[in-house]
Design an enzyme around this catalytic site. Structure first.
Site, short mmCIF file in Angstrom:
data_model
loop_
_atom_site.label_atom_id
_atom_site.label_comp_id
_atom_site.label_asym_id
_atom_site.label_seq_id
_atom_site.Cartn_x
_atom_site.Cartn_y
_atom_site.Cartn_z
N CYS A 22 6.48 -6.44 7.55
CA CYS A 22 7.56 -5.87 8.37
C CYS A 22 7.88 -6.85 9.49
CB CYS A 22 7.09 -4.53 8.97
SG CYS A 22 8.32 -3.70 10.00
N CYS A 43 1.30 -1.57 15.84
CA CYS A 43 1.32 -1.32 14.39
C CYS A 43 0.75 -2.51 13.62
CB CYS A 43 2.76 -1.05 13.95
SG CYS A 43 2.94 -0.80 12.19
N CYS A 73 6.53 -3.96 16.27
CA CYS A 73 5.99 -2.93 17.18
C CYS A 73 4.54 -3.31 17.52
CB CYS A 73 6.03 -1.54 16.54
SG CYS A 73 7.70 -1.02 16.13
N GLU A 131 0.83 -1.20 0.00
CA GLU A 131 0.00 0.00 0.00
C GLU A 131 0.87 1.25 0.00
OE1 GLU A 131 -1.93 -1.15 3.95
OE2 GLU A 131 -1.60 0.98 4.25
N CYS A 133 3.55 8.62 0.51
CA CYS A 133 4.11 7.79 1.57
C CYS A 133 4.26 6.39 0.99
CB CYS A 133 3.17 7.81 2.77
SG CYS A 133 3.65 6.67 4.07
N CYS A 147 -1.02 2.90 8.81
CA CYS A 147 0.05 1.92 8.84
C CYS A 147 -0.35 0.46 8.63
CB CYS A 147 0.76 2.04 10.18
SG CYS A 147 0.90 3.73 10.71
N1 SAH Z 1 9.38 1.26 10.16
C1 SAH Z 1 9.46 2.68 10.11
C2 SAH Z 1 8.51 3.34 9.12
C3 SAH Z 1 7.10 2.86 9.03
S1 SAH Z 1 5.94 3.21 10.31
C4 SAH Z 1 9.32 3.28 11.48
O1 SAH Z 1 9.10 2.54 12.42
O2 SAH Z 1 9.50 4.48 11.62
C5 SAH Z 1 5.59 4.94 10.22
C6 SAH Z 1 5.23 5.54 11.57
O3 SAH Z 1 3.89 5.19 11.99
C7 SAH Z 1 6.13 5.08 12.69
O4 SAH Z 1 6.43 6.16 13.53
C8 SAH Z 1 5.24 4.08 13.42
O5 SAH Z 1 5.68 3.84 14.70
C9 SAH Z 1 3.91 4.76 13.34
N2 SAH Z 1 2.75 3.91 13.62
C10 SAH Z 1 2.60 2.60 13.38
N3 SAH Z 1 1.39 2.17 13.79
C11 SAH Z 1 0.75 3.25 14.29
C12 SAH Z 1 -0.54 3.45 14.85
N4 SAH Z 1 -1.40 2.46 15.00
N5 SAH Z 1 -0.85 4.71 15.24
C13 SAH Z 1 0.02 5.74 15.11
N6 SAH Z 1 1.25 5.60 14.58
C14 SAH Z 1 1.62 4.37 14.18
#
Ligand code: SAH
Length: 343
Positions: A110, A117, A114, A90, A103, A331
């Site tokens: 991934c 996410c 986390c 996406e 984006c 995300c």
């Molecule tokens: N892997 C990279 C880039 C992709 S995620 C990273 O971790 O930075 C892009 C951003 O969205 C990151 O800051 C991630 O922590 C955040 N993110 C992921 N899931 C989220 C959610 N449910 N709500 C808010 N931010 C989120």
């Protein structure tokens, strides 16, 4: 088969020489690819013989739009693209006053894990090539018939877990013979892979680095981000300071506010202390609810209290405007819905 979008200018030149064609052909082909043509037939200034030769060896179009959703609230559009190997990714188009921003995803899935996410739920399937990252930019440009001026590597995947392809992608889109997006218009977001942050610093590219910090200390960070077990916050902040020293660029810290996890006044104070004096900016993101996860966002009052504590302590802070909240823009959520629906 060769993906022609995966060529840097130099690589294409070498390839053209290898197939016994005059070197200037490389420039022509490179320019047409960067204009967004999907087929060698659309390149008007090369002869039929060469077109046939190239068609036998490879392709230009490396993905197609499978589905797209536009937000009724702010015009943000989310795309599901189908890759040649039937994987789906996406990417998102955001229309800002300063220009169109894409984006992009850097991996299929991934592996960072986390806990808030959606991108990581099914694990990592594979890295995207530089050509597939570039393909997202070209496919979107063709779709909206407007130029993309800013690129953020903040979609699915951890860019620094695919470091070489990401750097190659930057070289492709920054090439003056091609779409030529300036480094200052590119942002990379990482969950904090320390060695790669230092490697990027040494390249001194003038891109914006965004760090997903999401916690004021290791204890909380470890609860929500497995990467915190590999690199301590001290090591991470040291790498950030090194990046600032080398590039003189301001770093963005992303901080997703999660109710009762990292959103207390004490947390804000601790964060302020850690970031004091750094050339940085904090972007607070009220958590986007992911169905599979129990975490929720704090109410707006708490968000504002958190923000004001940082501001009072001299830390530049903004709250991220929620884009496309009606279209599963958070995300990796759209891709997950799509895969589940089509199982
Ligand atoms: N892997 C990279 C880039 C992709 S995620 C990273 O971790 O930075 C892009 C951003 O969205 C990151 O800051 C991630 O922590 C955040 N993110 C992921 N899931 C989220 C959610 N449910 N709500 C808010 N931010 C989120």
């Amino acid at each position: 088969m060769i993906d022609f979008r995966d060529f840097t200018y130099k690589e294409l030149e070498n390839y053209i020489i290898k197939i016994n064609e005059p070197k200037f052909r490389a420039k022509q082909i490179f320019q047409w690819i960067h204009k967004g043509v999907n087929s060698f037939d659309d390149i008007i200034n090369i002869n039929k013989g060469l077109k046939e030769k190239l068609k036998n060896e490879g392709y230009i179009c490396n993905m197609v739009i499978e589905e797209k959703y536009t937000s009724n609230i702010d015009g943000t559009t989310k795309y599901i693209m189908r890759l040649k190997d039937e994987n789906f990714i996406e990417c998102v188009l955001m229309k800002y006053t300063f220009g169109n921003t894409i984006c992009i995803s850097t991996q299929v899935g991934c592996s960072m894990g986390c806990s808030f996410c959606a991108s990581t739920i099914g694990g990592k399937i594979r890295n995207l090539t530089a050509g597939e990252m570039f393909g997202q930019v070209l496919t979107l440009q063709n779709d909206i018939k407007e130029k993309i001026s800013n690129v953020v590597l903040m979609g699915t995947g951890e860019p620094f877990d695919n470091y070489e392809n990401v750097i190659k992608f930057l070289n492709i889109i920054n090439d003056p013979n091609g779409i030529n997006i300036g480094m200052r218009h590119i942002t990379i977001s990482t969950c904090g892979l320390v060695p790669q942050i230092k490697m990027l610093a040494d390249l001194n590219l003038q891109i914006t680095l965004a760090i997903s910090l999401h916690a004021p200390n290791d204890e909380i960070r470890k609860k929500i981000m497995p990467i915190a077990n590999r690199y301590s916050m001290e090591e991470l902040l040291d790498a950030c300071k090194y990046y600032i020293k080398r590039t003189n660029r301001r770093i963005t810290f992303e901080y997703a506010l999660i109710n009762e996890i990292n959103d207390s006044e004490e947390n804000a104070l601790e964060l302020s202390k850690k970031l004091k004096g750094m050339l940085c900016h904090v972007n607070l993101i009220p958590l986007n609810k992911v169905d599979e996860r129990e975490f929720i966002k704090p109410d707006m009052d708490k968000v504002n209290i958190f923000k004001n504590i940082l501001l009072k302590n001299g830390i530049e802070t903004t709250v991220r405007r929620e884009m496309g909240s009606d279209i599963n823009a958070a995300c990796g959520q759209l891709r997950r819905r799509f895969i589940q629906k089509n199982k």
